[in-house]
Design a protein around this motif. Structure first.
Motif, PDB file in Angstrom:
ATOM      1  N   SER A  76       7.863  -4.504  -0.629  1.00  0.00           N
ATOM      2  CA  SER A  76       7.930  -3.132   0.215  1.00  0.00           C
ATOM      3  C   SER A  76       6.488  -2.939  -0.267  1.00  0.00           C
ATOM      4  O   SER A  76       5.725  -3.178  -1.316  1.00  0.00           O
ATOM      5  N   VAL A  77       5.929  -1.930   0.533  1.00  0.00           N
ATOM      6  CA  VAL A  77       4.514  -1.319   0.345  1.00  0.00           C
ATOM      7  C   VAL A  77       4.839   0.219   0.263  1.00  0.00           C
ATOM      8  O   VAL A  77       5.328   0.823   1.341  1.00  0.00           O
ATOM      9  N   ASP A  78       4.373   1.046  -0.672  1.00  0.00           N
ATOM     10  CA  ASP A  78       4.600   2.349  -0.834  1.00  0.00           C
ATOM     11  C   ASP A  78       5.961   2.878  -0.376  1.00  0.00           C
ATOM     12  O   ASP A  78       6.227   3.934   0.450  1.00  0.00           O
ATOM     13  N   GLY A  79       7.030   1.913  -0.963  1.00  0.00           N
ATOM     14  CA  GLY A  79       8.406   2.240  -0.636  1.00  0.00           C
ATOM     15  C   GLY A  79       8.858   2.107   0.568  1.00  0.00           C
ATOM     16  O   GLY A  79       9.837   2.380   1.153  1.00  0.00           O
ATOM     17  N   GLU A  80       8.265   1.498   1.657  1.00  0.00           N
ATOM     18  CA  GLU A  80       8.677   1.051   2.808  1.00  0.00           C
ATOM     19  C   GLU A  80       8.434  -0.199   3.271  1.00  0.00           C
ATOM     20  O   GLU A  80       7.827  -0.957   2.711  1.00  0.00           O
ATOM     21  N   VAL A  81       9.300  -0.754   3.849  1.00  0.00           N
ATOM     22  CA  VAL A  81       9.553  -2.390   4.519  1.00  0.00           C
ATOM     23  C   VAL A  81       9.092  -2.246   6.141  1.00  0.00           C
ATOM     24  O   VAL A  81       9.985  -1.617   6.959  1.00  0.00           O
ATOM     25  N   THR A  82       7.955  -3.021   6.464  1.00  0.00           N
ATOM     26  CA  THR A  82       7.868  -3.334   8.009  1.00  0.00           C
ATOM     27  C   THR A  82       7.395  -4.639   8.145  1.00  0.00           C
ATOM     28  O   THR A  82       6.373  -5.259   7.762  1.00  0.00           O
ATOM     29  N   PRO A  83       8.525  -5.576   8.511  1.00  0.00           N
ATOM     30  CA  PRO A  83       8.332  -6.812   8.856  1.00  0.00           C
ATOM     31  C   PRO A  83       7.268  -7.108   9.788  1.00  0.00           C
ATOM     32  O   PRO A  83       7.037  -6.581  10.732  1.00  0.00           O
ATOM     33  N   PRO A  84       6.439  -7.951   9.378  1.00  0.00           N
ATOM     34  CA  PRO A  84       5.171  -8.191  10.079  1.00  0.00           C
ATOM     35  C   PRO A  84       5.328  -8.834  11.517  1.00  0.00           C
ATOM     36  O   PRO A  84       4.820  -8.953  12.670  1.00  0.00           O
ATOM     37  N   GLY A  85       6.565  -9.774  11.638  1.00  0.00           N
ATOM     38  CA  GLY A  85       7.014 -10.586  12.840  1.00  0.00           C
ATOM     39  C   GLY A  85       8.217 -10.079  13.443  1.00  0.00           C
ATOM     40  O   GLY A  85       9.138  -9.677  12.886  1.00  0.00           O
ATOM     41  N   PHE A  86       8.564 -10.768  14.666  1.00  0.00           N
ATOM     42  CA  PHE A  86       9.838 -10.448  15.400  1.00  0.00           C
ATOM     43  C   PHE A  86      10.590 -11.611  15.799  1.00  0.00           C
ATOM     44  O   PHE A  86      11.586 -11.349  16.361  1.00  0.00           O
TER      45      PHE A  86
END
Length: 201
Positions: A76-86
């Protein structure tokens, strides 16, 4: 610390846009090969911060839902998770025990779902109605560990970080987080699937 599976709106891009001023090789693709783009201002953090890996040589499977995708990992980065791929599901390393220690703690997996496209999270929601299709008793395999789903719920994105029961470490637990897609709009809710290690016969 908050945690979100999908922090921005994503859209399937018309094929005509790929190759016309866009580097097609760098364009993210969904499970059907269609080009996908994050809306402006909602891209994932640099890989150097999340240490994202798209494929760790393991799989995430939910056979009854036709789901069989590569298992990657990220922080996680700055408390958030955004997967880079689909096309992959991602173990959130800083919220999870190691795969081979699954029986001793919690494993957290995040993956995208798309409106108008096909991503791993779409396996758990009906693409037309938006209704949840995964339920208690369903089986999910993460790497070499099999889990049985015990609970499924929708949580408004702003509330997810404050669910104390969800984030309290528990032995043998799996948490899978994805978005609930909405046509032409940002997802408001996360779909949270909770499962427990299935005892070996």
């Amino acid at each position: 610390m908050g945690i979100l599976a999908c922090t921005g709106v994503v859209a399937v891009v018309a094929g005509s846009l790929v190759g016309s001023g866009t580097d097609a090789s760098a364009t993210p693709r969904d499970l059907e090969g269609a080009a996908v783009a994050f809306e402006p201002g909602t891209s994932p953090p640099p890989t150097s911060r999340s240490r994202a890996v798209d494929d760790e040589g393991m799989r995430l499977r939910a056979a009854s839902h036709g789901l069989d995708v590569a298992l990657g990992s990220l922080d996680s980065v700055d408390g958030e998770v955004t997967p880079p791929g689909f096309t992959s599901a991602y173990v959130v390393r800083d919220r999870s025990v190691a795969w081979d220690d699954a029986s001793t703690g919690t494993v957290v997996v995040a993956m995208h779902a798309l409106s108008g496209g096909s991503a791993p999270g779409n396996a758990f929601t009906d693409p037309i109605s938006g209704e949840t299709t995964v339920g208690a008793g369903d089986l999910i395999d993460v790497a070499t560990t099999r889990y049985t789903v015990t609970q499924v719920r929708r949580v408004p994105k702003p509330d997810l970080a404050f669910d104390e029961d969800l984030w309290t470490p528990a032995a043998g637990r799996l948490i899978v987080i994805t978005c609930v897609p909405r046509e032409g709009a940002a997802a408001r809710d996360n779909l949270v699937v909770v499962a427990r290690v299935t005892p070996t016969p």
